[in-house]
Write a protein that holds these residues in place. Sequence first.
Motif, PDB file in Angstrom:
ATOM      1  N   PRO A 235       0.807  -1.262  -0.159  1.00 48.20           N
ATOM      2  CA  PRO A 235      -0.067   0.053  -0.064  1.00 48.20           C
ATOM      3  C   PRO A 235       0.988   1.218   0.024  1.00 48.20           C
ATOM      4  O   PRO A 235       0.480   2.346  -0.415  1.00 48.20           O
ATOM      5  CB  PRO A 235      -0.919  -0.108   1.301  1.00 48.20           C
ATOM      6  CG  PRO A 235      -0.760  -1.715   1.783  1.00 48.20           C
ATOM      7  CD  PRO A 235       0.720  -2.169   1.171  1.00 48.20           C
ATOM      8  N   GLN A 236       2.028   1.205   0.416  1.00 47.51           N
ATOM      9  CA  GLN A 236       2.830   2.446   0.696  1.00 47.51           C
ATOM     10  C   GLN A 236       3.809   2.520  -0.510  1.00 47.51           C
ATOM     11  O   GLN A 236       4.555   3.766  -0.545  1.00 47.51           O
ATOM     12  CB  GLN A 236       3.762   2.369   2.064  1.00 47.51           C
ATOM     13  CG  GLN A 236       2.833   2.370   3.205  1.00 47.51           C
ATOM     14  CD  GLN A 236       2.408   0.641   3.754  1.00 47.51           C
ATOM     15  OE1 GLN A 236       2.643  -0.204   2.885  1.00 47.51           O
ATOM     16  NE2 GLN A 236       1.686   0.802   4.799  1.00 47.51           N
ATOM     17  N   ASN A 237       4.114   1.736  -1.400  1.00 48.26           N
ATOM     18  CA  ASN A 237       4.546   1.927  -2.620  1.00 48.26           C
ATOM     19  C   ASN A 237       4.153   0.688  -3.538  1.00 48.26           C
ATOM     20  O   ASN A 237       4.441  -0.251  -3.555  1.00 48.26           O
ATOM     21  CB  ASN A 237       6.031   1.796  -2.352  1.00 48.26           C
ATOM     22  CG  ASN A 237       7.076   1.574  -3.590  1.00 48.26           C
ATOM     23  OD1 ASN A 237       6.379   1.814  -4.684  1.00 48.26           O
ATOM     24  ND2 ASN A 237       8.560   1.484  -3.406  1.00 48.26           N
ATOM     25  N   ARG A 238       3.331   1.481  -4.525  1.00 44.51           N
ATOM     26  CA  ARG A 238       2.760   0.576  -5.649  1.00 44.51           C
ATOM     27  C   ARG A 238       3.433  -0.142  -6.589  1.00 44.51           C
ATOM     28  O   ARG A 238       3.030  -1.078  -7.234  1.00 44.51           O
ATOM     29  CB  ARG A 238       1.494   1.526  -5.948  1.00 44.51           C
ATOM     30  CG  ARG A 238       2.109   2.532  -7.235  1.00 44.51           C
ATOM     31  CD  ARG A 238       0.869   2.998  -7.529  1.00 44.51           C
ATOM     32  NE  ARG A 238       1.150   4.096  -8.680  1.00 44.51           N
ATOM     33  CZ  ARG A 238       0.972   5.464  -8.296  1.00 44.51           C
ATOM     34  NH1 ARG A 238       0.223   5.859  -7.665  1.00 44.51           N
ATOM     35  NH2 ARG A 238       1.527   6.333  -9.591  1.00 44.51           N
ATOM     36  N   GLU A 239       4.817   0.335  -6.543  1.00 44.35           N
ATOM     37  CA  GLU A 239       5.699  -0.388  -7.596  1.00 44.35           C
ATOM     38  C   GLU A 239       6.174  -1.958  -6.990  1.00 44.35           C
ATOM     39  O   GLU A 239       6.895  -2.605  -7.622  1.00 44.35           O
ATOM     40  CB  GLU A 239       6.861   0.406  -7.951  1.00 44.35           C
ATOM     41  CG  GLU A 239       6.694   1.928  -8.465  1.00 44.35           C
ATOM     42  CD  GLU A 239       5.325   2.232  -8.868  1.00 44.35           C
ATOM     43  OE1 GLU A 239       4.618   1.395  -9.525  1.00 44.35           O
ATOM     44  OE2 GLU A 239       5.103   3.572  -8.654  1.00 44.35           O
ATOM     45  N   LEU A 240       6.008  -1.946  -5.795  1.00 46.68           N
ATOM     46  CA  LEU A 240       6.539  -3.369  -5.032  1.00 46.68           C
ATOM     47  C   LEU A 240       5.231  -4.377  -4.981  1.00 46.68           C
ATOM     48  O   LEU A 240       4.150  -3.838  -4.524  1.00 46.68           O
ATOM     49  CB  LEU A 240       7.067  -2.988  -3.626  1.00 46.68           C
ATOM     50  CG  LEU A 240       8.132  -2.140  -3.631  1.00 46.68           C
ATOM     51  CD1 LEU A 240       8.893  -1.993  -2.391  1.00 46.68           C
ATOM     52  CD2 LEU A 240       9.486  -2.736  -4.717  1.00 46.68           C
ATOM     53  N   PHE A 241       5.256  -5.376  -5.271  1.00 53.03           N
ATOM     54  CA  PHE A 241       4.096  -6.443  -5.009  1.00 53.03           C
ATOM     55  C   PHE A 241       4.761  -7.743  -4.752  1.00 53.03           C
ATOM     56  O   PHE A 241       5.885  -8.173  -4.923  1.00 53.03           O
ATOM     57  CB  PHE A 241       3.088  -6.560  -6.203  1.00 53.03           C
ATOM     58  CG  PHE A 241       3.820  -6.792  -7.302  1.00 53.03           C
ATOM     59  CD1 PHE A 241       3.820  -8.224  -8.091  1.00 53.03           C
ATOM     60  CD2 PHE A 241       4.442  -5.920  -8.344  1.00 53.03           C
ATOM     61  CE1 PHE A 241       4.453  -8.692  -9.071  1.00 53.03           C
ATOM     62  CE2 PHE A 241       4.890  -6.493  -9.445  1.00 53.03           C
ATOM     63  CZ  PHE A 241       4.884  -7.571  -9.981  1.00 53.03           C
ATOM     64  N   LEU A 242       3.748  -8.544  -3.869  1.00 54.42           N
ATOM     65  CA  LEU A 242       4.210  -9.957  -3.662  1.00 54.42           C
ATOM     66  C   LEU A 242       3.395 -10.757  -4.286  1.00 54.42           C
ATOM     67  O   LEU A 242       2.058 -10.655  -4.681  1.00 54.42           O
ATOM     68  CB  LEU A 242       3.781 -10.069  -1.930  1.00 54.42           C
ATOM     69  CG  LEU A 242       4.884  -9.889  -0.808  1.00 54.42           C
ATOM     70  CD1 LEU A 242       4.396 -10.123   0.551  1.00 54.42           C
ATOM     71  CD2 LEU A 242       5.969 -10.856  -1.059  1.00 54.42           C
ATOM     72  N   THR A 243       3.805 -12.039  -4.639  1.00 54.81           N
ATOM     73  CA  THR A 243       3.157 -13.222  -5.240  1.00 54.81           C
ATOM     74  C   THR A 243       3.173 -14.329  -4.385  1.00 54.81           C
ATOM     75  O   THR A 243       4.299 -14.574  -3.905  1.00 54.81           O
ATOM     76  CB  THR A 243       3.541 -13.376  -6.843  1.00 54.81           C
ATOM     77  OG1 THR A 243       4.917 -13.899  -6.624  1.00 54.81           O
ATOM     78  CG2 THR A 243       3.375 -12.430  -7.881  1.00 54.81           C
ATOM     79  N   ALA A 244       2.106 -15.076  -4.363  1.00 53.30           N
ATOM     80  CA  ALA A 244       2.075 -16.352  -3.442  1.00 53.30           C
ATOM     81  C   ALA A 244       1.929 -17.507  -4.336  1.00 53.30           C
ATOM     82  O   ALA A 244       0.796 -17.470  -5.089  1.00 53.30           O
ATOM     83  CB  ALA A 244       1.217 -16.034  -2.428  1.00 53.30           C
ATOM     84  N   GLY A 245       2.600 -18.576  -4.108  1.00 51.35           N
ATOM     85  CA  GLY A 245       2.594 -19.457  -4.911  1.00 51.35           C
ATOM     86  C   GLY A 245       1.980 -20.790  -4.544  1.00 51.35           C
ATOM     87  O   GLY A 245       1.873 -21.266  -3.148  1.00 51.35           O
ATOM     88  N   GLY A 246       1.588 -21.825  -5.296  1.00 50.56           N
ATOM     89  CA  GLY A 246       1.178 -23.083  -4.910  1.00 50.56           C
ATOM     90  C   GLY A 246       1.848 -24.180  -4.044  1.00 50.56           C
ATOM     91  O   GLY A 246       1.490 -25.077  -3.530  1.00 50.56           O
ATOM     92  N   ALA A 247       3.397 -23.763  -4.376  1.00 50.90           N
ATOM     93  CA  ALA A 247       4.145 -24.579  -3.575  1.00 50.90           C
ATOM     94  C   ALA A 247       4.853 -23.977  -2.351  1.00 50.90           C
ATOM     95  O   ALA A 247       5.727 -24.333  -1.792  1.00 50.90           O
ATOM     96  CB  ALA A 247       5.568 -24.678  -4.507  1.00 50.90           C
ATOM     97  N   GLY A 248       3.807 -23.085  -1.804  1.00 48.84           N
ATOM     98  CA  GLY A 248       4.288 -22.486  -0.489  1.00 48.84           C
ATOM     99  C   GLY A 248       5.431 -21.298  -0.395  1.00 48.84           C
ATOM    100  O   GLY A 248       5.844 -20.801   0.574  1.00 48.84           O
ATOM    101  N   GLY A 249       5.447 -20.882  -1.786  1.00 47.35           N
ATOM    102  CA  GLY A 249       6.606 -19.664  -1.876  1.00 47.35           C
ATOM    103  C   GLY A 249       5.947 -18.285  -1.832  1.00 47.35           C
ATOM    104  O   GLY A 249       4.924 -18.059  -2.532  1.00 47.35           O
ATOM    105  N   LEU A 250       6.781 -17.333  -1.469  1.00 49.63           N
ATOM    106  CA  LEU A 250       6.434 -15.967  -1.670  1.00 49.63           C
ATOM    107  C   LEU A 250       7.590 -15.187  -2.436  1.00 49.63           C
ATOM    108  O   LEU A 250       8.814 -15.321  -2.268  1.00 49.63           O
ATOM    109  CB  LEU A 250       6.419 -15.163  -0.336  1.00 49.63           C
ATOM    110  CG  LEU A 250       4.955 -15.106   0.481  1.00 49.63           C
ATOM    111  CD1 LEU A 250       5.277 -14.420   1.798  1.00 49.63           C
ATOM    112  CD2 LEU A 250       3.841 -14.886  -0.322  1.00 49.63           C
ATOM    113  N   HIS A 251       6.986 -14.451  -3.352  1.00 49.83           N
ATOM    114  CA  HIS A 251       8.093 -13.640  -4.238  1.00 49.83           C
ATOM    115  C   HIS A 251       7.768 -12.239  -4.173  1.00 49.83           C
ATOM    116  O   HIS A 251       6.659 -11.839  -4.376  1.00 49.83           O
ATOM    117  CB  HIS A 251       8.156 -14.129  -5.779  1.00 49.83           C
ATOM    118  CG  HIS A 251       8.727 -15.466  -5.894  1.00 49.83           C
ATOM    119  ND1 HIS A 251       8.205 -16.505  -5.204  1.00 49.83           N
ATOM    120  CD2 HIS A 251       9.602 -15.904  -7.032  1.00 49.83           C
ATOM    121  CE1 HIS A 251       9.042 -17.709  -5.623  1.00 49.83           C
ATOM    122  NE2 HIS A 251       9.705 -17.343  -6.853  1.00 49.83           N
TER     123      HIS A 251
END
Length: 323
Positions: A235-251
Amino acid sequence: MSAFEKPQIIVHIQKGLNYTVFDCKWVPCSAKFVTMGNFARGTGVIQLYEIQHGDLKLLREIEKAKPIKCGTFGATSLQQRYLATGDFAGNLHVWNLEAPENPVYSVKGHKEIINTIDGVGGLGIGEGAPEIVTGSRDGNAYNQEERVVCAGYDNGDIKLFDLRSMSLRWETNIKNGVCSLEFDRKDISMNKLVATSLEGKFHVFDMRTQHPTKGFASVSEKAHKSTVWQVRHLPQNRELFLTAGGAGGLHLWKYEYPVQRSKKDSEGVEMGVAGSVSLLQNVTLSTQPISSLDWSPDKRGLCVCSSFDQMVRVLIITKLHKI
């Protein structure tokens, strides 16, 4: 960027739950969050937790007749902080968590499960009346500034609906089933839209310039080895985002704009130019899919996520103010 300068994803607190958790959301302007899901006996559950002295304290547990799939605080005021939920029977309910025996508002939105819900117009963000949108067997995102709803479908279609004219404004297909969609901000003119899909890919669309035939410019990235279940912008910086995966990973990703965001085609018509995406950090939290993810709107870098190993985790992501 050296390893010391990179953001780190740290598990601050993790807690096992006795039910399948589908969604988690921060309560605005607090150190509290809600988790939503279903017990093995087939009933729905909402739990309210507060972070206290590095641990989670359960403040309230609410059991309901139907499993609860999703929730949002997006259409509520900061004074009321009502939670809107969608359940497995297609019901949209709005709950006062202080008095949750009966919903404040209730409507049968769909014939079957409400997979996704989004709200806007509350929390002092944007203008106009609070509005809630629900999706059954698809995904959705909302942008209030232009009053559009974006929906994703299991055949890979993405459709942008203009609520003012009640018409289809744009559509495309990303070849794989759409799992999650999010505008980088709800309360500004459309800027960027991220769509995640099966087979580990996500697409970032530059929504500023729409070409009459080519539509919006986009860049795609193979993010995970499995389905990308969620995307959430900081929310504080819209150029950054997290993706969450089916193998339990966060990117954790950063979007970089091109030098010029639009150019003229051979006929002199404006068309968008896509930027690029770089991976800042990734971590594996679980052996099971991460089912939901939510950034704290108040504390930069604080994040809560749930996974299908019946765990909820509070994460701290460092150094975000330096990027």
